[in-house]
Design an enzyme around this catalytic site. Structure first.
Site, PDB file in Angstrom:
ATOM      1  NE  ARG A   1      54.073  79.997  87.042  1.00 42.21           N
ATOM      2  CZ  ARG A   1      54.358  79.406  85.888  1.00 42.21           C
ATOM      3  NH1 ARG A   1      55.379  79.815  85.161  1.00 42.21           N
ATOM      4  NH2 ARG A   1      53.616  78.406  85.458  1.00 42.21           N
TER       5      ARG A   1
ATOM      6  CG  ASP B   1      58.813  81.566  77.767  1.00 36.96           C
ATOM      7  OD1 ASP B   1      58.542  81.083  78.891  1.00 36.96           O
ATOM      8  OD2 ASP B   1      58.024  82.306  77.162  1.00 36.96           O
TER       9      ASP B   1
ATOM     10  CB  THR C   1      57.443  74.740  77.664  1.00 42.01           C
ATOM     11  OG1 THR C   1      56.089  74.911  77.245  1.00 42.01           O
ATOM     12  CG2 THR C   1      58.274  74.408  76.439  1.00 42.01           C
TER      13      THR C   1
ATOM     14  CG  ASP D   1      51.646  75.451  77.647  1.00 40.34           C
ATOM     15  OD1 ASP D   1      51.045  74.520  78.192  1.00 40.34           O
ATOM     16  OD2 ASP D   1      51.556  76.640  78.021  1.00 40.34           O
TER      17      ASP D   1
ATOM     18  N   GLY E   1      47.749  75.343  77.689  1.00 39.46           N
ATOM     19  CA  GLY E   1      48.138  75.979  76.425  1.00 39.46           C
ATOM     20  C   GLY E   1      47.846  77.453  76.520  1.00 39.46           C
TER      21      GLY E   1
ATOM     22  CG  MET F   1      43.987  66.232  88.340  1.00 39.08           C
ATOM     23  SD  MET F   1      42.489  65.282  88.302  1.00 39.08           S
ATOM     24  CE  MET F   1      43.088  63.725  88.894  1.00 39.08           C
TER      25      MET F   1
HETATM   26  N1  LIG Z   1      62.892  87.918  81.165  1.00 39.89           N
HETATM   27  C1  LIG Z   1      63.358  87.267  82.234  1.00 39.89           C
HETATM   28  N2  LIG Z   1      64.624  87.485  82.668  1.00 39.89           N
HETATM   29  C2  LIG Z   1      65.103  86.827  83.744  1.00 39.89           C
HETATM   30  N3  LIG Z   1      64.392  85.934  84.460  1.00 39.89           N
HETATM   31  C3  LIG Z   1      63.129  85.689  84.095  1.00 39.89           C
HETATM   32  C4  LIG Z   1      62.536  86.334  82.959  1.00 39.89           C
HETATM   33  N4  LIG Z   1      61.265  85.882  82.831  1.00 39.89           N
HETATM   34  C5  LIG Z   1      61.075  85.003  83.844  1.00 39.89           C
HETATM   35  N5  LIG Z   1      62.200  84.884  84.599  1.00 39.89           N
HETATM   36  C6  LIG Z   1      62.377  84.025  85.771  1.00 39.89           C
HETATM   37  O1  LIG Z   1      62.366  82.675  85.358  1.00 39.89           O
HETATM   38  C7  LIG Z   1      61.674  81.862  86.296  1.00 39.89           C
HETATM   39  C8  LIG Z   1      60.596  81.068  85.640  1.00 39.89           C
HETATM   40  O2  LIG Z   1      59.806  81.892  84.797  1.00 39.89           O
HETATM   41  P1  LIG Z   1      58.301  81.534  84.460  1.00 39.89           P
HETATM   42  O3  LIG Z   1      57.820  82.510  83.453  1.00 39.89           O
HETATM   43  O4  LIG Z   1      57.536  81.430  85.740  1.00 39.89           O
HETATM   44  O5  LIG Z   1      58.347  80.066  83.903  1.00 39.89           O
HETATM   45  P2  LIG Z   1      58.959  79.457  82.576  1.00 39.89           P
HETATM   46  O6  LIG Z   1      60.428  79.411  82.754  1.00 39.89           O
HETATM   47  O7  LIG Z   1      58.337  78.130  82.519  1.00 39.89           O
HETATM   48  O8  LIG Z   1      58.576  80.370  81.448  1.00 39.89           O
HETATM   49  C9  LIG Z   1      61.161  82.803  87.374  1.00 39.89           C
HETATM   50  O9  LIG Z   1      62.019  82.701  88.488  1.00 39.89           O
HETATM   51  C10 LIG Z   1      61.221  84.167  86.731  1.00 39.89           C
HETATM   52  O10 LIG Z   1      61.474  85.199  87.670  1.00 39.89           O
HETATM   53  O1  LIG Z   2      49.235  77.797  87.800  1.00 37.00           O
HETATM   54  P1  LIG Z   2      50.650  78.005  87.426  1.00 37.00           P
HETATM   55  O2  LIG Z   2      51.611  77.233  88.230  1.00 37.00           O
HETATM   56  O3  LIG Z   2      51.026  79.442  87.351  1.00 37.00           O
HETATM   57  O4  LIG Z   2      50.863  77.432  85.960  1.00 37.00           O
HETATM   58  C1  LIG Z   2      49.931  77.566  84.958  1.00 37.00           C
HETATM   59  C2  LIG Z   2      50.563  77.620  83.629  1.00 37.00           C
HETATM   60  O5  LIG Z   2      51.639  76.774  83.439  1.00 37.00           O
HETATM   61  C3  LIG Z   2      51.480  76.073  82.235  1.00 37.00           C
HETATM   62  O6  LIG Z   2      51.182  74.763  82.598  1.00 37.00           O
HETATM   63  C4  LIG Z   2      52.625  76.120  81.281  1.00 37.00           C
HETATM   64  O7  LIG Z   2      53.825  76.224  81.894  1.00 37.00           O
HETATM   65  P2  LIG Z   2      55.171  75.966  81.100  1.00 37.00           P
HETATM   66  O8  LIG Z   2      55.009  76.295  79.646  1.00 37.00           O
HETATM   67  O9  LIG Z   2      56.104  76.902  81.766  1.00 37.00           O
HETATM   68  O10 LIG Z   2      55.490  74.518  81.318  1.00 37.00           O
HETATM   69  C5  LIG Z   2      50.362  76.738  81.486  1.00 37.00           C
HETATM   70  O11 LIG Z   2      49.665  75.900  80.649  1.00 37.00           O
HETATM   71  C6  LIG Z   2      49.580  77.327  82.599  1.00 37.00           C
HETATM   72  O12 LIG Z   2      49.004  78.514  82.205  1.00 37.00           O
HETATM   73 MG   LIG Z   3      56.935  80.809  80.212  1.00 32.49          MG
END
Ligand SMILES: Nc1ncnc2c1ncn2[C@@H]1O[C@H](COP(=O)(O)OP(=O)(O)O)[C@@H](O)[C@H]1O
Ligand SMILES: O=P(O)(O)OC[C@H]1O[C@](O)(COP(=O)(O)O)[C@@H](O)[C@@H]1O
Ligand SMILES: [Mg+2]
Length: 529
Positions: free
Chosen positions: A204, A230, A258, A260, A304, A417
């Site tokens: 992240r 997203d 995702t 979720d 979720g 898990m």
């Molecule tokens: N609005 C955004 N614009 C550009 N990069 C983003 C944005 N939001 C998140 N990211 C980047 O996308 C990657 C994954 O985002 P994260 O929210 O952790 O997971 P997910 O993609 O599952 O939603 C991270 O490297 C984060 O810095």
């Molecule tokens: O502990 P971490 O790695 O931040 O992830 C926790 C989060 O990731 C999730 O599993 C969901 O992630 P995604 O929707 O990005 O797959 C959530 O349910 C949970 O809140």
């Molecule tokens: Mg997300």
């Protein structure tokens, strides 16, 4: 001329009259014989949606193509035409005009509505196999199926298009500028779909658009496959914009991930099916504990953050759950119709009960009793308070102080898990289709898009379509009603709440947007059925 396949895939072509008549009869729709006016709008500048319109309210929300900003690119015959495995497939190449309807429940006079470009191999490709230098990156939280998608992208590029140069970017977006890459070959990815996690790592945070595009440019990468949720897709969209601004012949492709299932438009996200299946183990364990101990509550917290799909589907699948709490459905603890009253009733009736709570449920209640928490993770996602621990304590306190009943509570949090397991068979097949569609799209010159199934047909979707909002459980929908009728739990909603939920925001419907005036229709025809 228009033709409509059974699956909802709509073809805009000069097809033959026999098929036209057959389709008209089958669908009882009067179709006038006019060629849709495609390509009326000029090629878009970056970040403008690329929308074409046709007859009868037909709208194509198209995805960008490299030729939108690099005209006169040479094309090459698709190497698949010489691939013996596909030799017997009738009409293997997708017609360039094939599109897929977003909504397939329609009325006789419905306008045709929004469509997406159908995914699949095209007759012409915009990259010579030897010139392709592809990379794959995985970002965000883990999800079953990440390795399968990696494996299948490598396999598709290699086996279908003869591509040899494929690199894995290590550790998410930041790996573009801070880590070495991993060479991905068919041998390297063999068997990885049987392992959880991602062999190239994820993270992240660490998103730096300019540094990432510099790295793409410096390394001579011309196809970028970005797997993530997203946040990741928002980042991918910005990478595409920067690539386009620099005029690079680089295809930027997103594969939505995702666990979720909170990505809109697509039927379902990969790993979700596996997660629901794996959640059954935790629910079964909670049920065994609850059944074997006196006055026992088995409480399971499932993933979720904002959407309760895993909790809802796992509950419906299990049939051992007495109460399912999700973020979309507010609940309350005390008083008539509240959770404590229901628990007391169930324990008296049955001697035990099982509760499933999604991690984002009841966050307003948790925040009321704990200090305000504004903590965020490295990507900027709000860190949630642990509703499972909070609810366990609340239930224990209530029964100790307010009732004569001694209860026993067993709390299970299987989050990591569940998401660490390899994807199941059905998710594996799904991941294969996603990866193949992504590769076909990039090879065909499409860029700035993400892939996913819409009513079972793989489509190319503009990034904005999947990042503009989240997919949520609609609690005025039949699926939630099915779930409530399986658990017999209170809905925690008054008639006033239900009416307000309609006026706040009209629930999504299968009907086309301009038909949503009548709520009686909306309640009958909704997205999840
Ligand atoms: N609005 C955004 N614009 C550009 N990069 C983003 C944005 N939001 C998140 N990211 C980047 O996308 C990657 C994954 O985002 P994260 O929210 O952790 O997971 P997910 O993609 O599952 O939603 C991270 O490297 C984060 O810095
Ligand atoms: O502990 P971490 O790695 O931040 O992830 C926790 C989060 O990731 C999730 O599993 C969901 O992630 P995604 O929707 O990005 O797959 C959530 O349910 C949970 O809140
Ligand atoms: Mg997300």
């Amino acid at each position: 001329m228009h033709s409509v396949s059974n699956s909802g895939a709509i073809k805009l072509s000069s097809g033959n009259n026999i098929n036209q008549k057959k389709d008209n009869r089958k669908h009882k729709v009067k179709i006038t014989h006019q060629t849709p006016v495609m390509g009326q709008l000029p090629a878009t500048t970056s970040s403008q949606p690329k929308v074409d319109t046709g007859d009868h309210g037909y709208i194509l929300e198209d995805v960008p193509h490299l030729t939108d900003y690099i005209p006169h690119l040479p094309t090459y015959p698709n190497p698949l035409q010489d691939n013996p495995a596909y030799a017997v497939v009738k009409q293997y190449f997708v017609d360039t005009d094939d599109t897929v309807a977003q909504k397939i429940v329609v009325h006789a006079n419905s306008p045709r509505g929004i469509h997406f470009r159908r995914a699949g191999p095209r007759q012409k490709v915009y990259f010579k196999s030897d010139d392709v230098h592809a990379c794959i990156v995985t970002c965000g939280g883990l999800c079953p199926g990440l390795n399968t998608v990696i494996r299948e992208i490598v396999g598709s590029l290699h086996d279908m298009y003869g591509v040899k140069r494929i690199e894995g970017i290590e550790g998410g977006y930041q790996g573009f500028y801070s880590r070495n890459t991993i060479q991905l070959t068919p041998k390297k990815v063999n068997g990885i779909h049987k392992r959880g996690g991602t062999i190239i790592g994820t993270s992240r945070g660490g998103y730096d658009n300019k540094k990432i595009v510099n790295s793409i440019q410096d390394r001579g990468i011309n196809q970028v496959y970005i797997i993530g949720g997203d946040g990741t897709q928002k980042g991918a969209s910005a990478i595409y914009e920067e690539v386009r601004k620099r005029g690079l012949q680089v295809a930027v492709v997103g594969i939505p991930k995702t666990i979720d299932n909170d990505i809109p438009v697509i039927d379902q996200s990969f790993g979700f099916d596996t997660a629901v299946e794996e959640a059954q183990r935790a629910i079964n364990a909670a049920h065994v504990e609850a059944e074997s101990n006196e006055n026992c509550i088995g409480l399971v917290k499932l993933m979720g953050r904002n959407s309760g799909f895993i909790a809802m589907y796992a509950t419906l699948a299990s049939r051992d759950v007495d109460c399912c709490l999700i973020p979309e459905s507010p609940f309350y603890l005390e008083g008539p119709g509240g959770l404590f009253e229901y628990i007391e009733k169930r324990i008296k009736e049955n001697g035990h009960m099982v509760i499933v709570v999604a991690e984002g449920a009841g966050q307003d209640l948790v925040a009321e009793s704990l200090r305000a928490n504004d903590n965020k993770d490295a990507s900027g996602n709000k860190l949630l308070d642990d509703v499972g621990l909070w609810l366990s304590q609340k239930i224990k306190d209530h029964f100790k102080k307010q009732t004569e009943m001694e209860i026993n509570l067993k709390y299970i949090d299987p989050t990591y898990m569940i998401r660490a397991v390899p994807s199941n068979a059905s998710d594996n097949v799904y991941c294969t289709l996603l990866a193949q569609s992504a590769v076909h799209g990039a090879m065909s010159g499409y860029t700035g898009f993400t892939v996913g199934p819409v009513h079972g047909r793989e489509c190319y979707l503009p990034f904005y379509r999947i990042t503009e909002k989240q997919n949520k459980v609609v609690i005025t929908d039949r699926m939630w009603a099915r779930m409530l009728s399986s658990t017999h739990q209170p809905s925690f909603l008054s008639t006033k709440d239900i009416i307000e939920s309609f006026t706040d925001e009209a629930p999504p419907t299968q009907l086309l947007d301009d038909q949503v005036a009548d709520n009686s229709l909306v309640t009958k025809e909704t997205t999840i059925c």
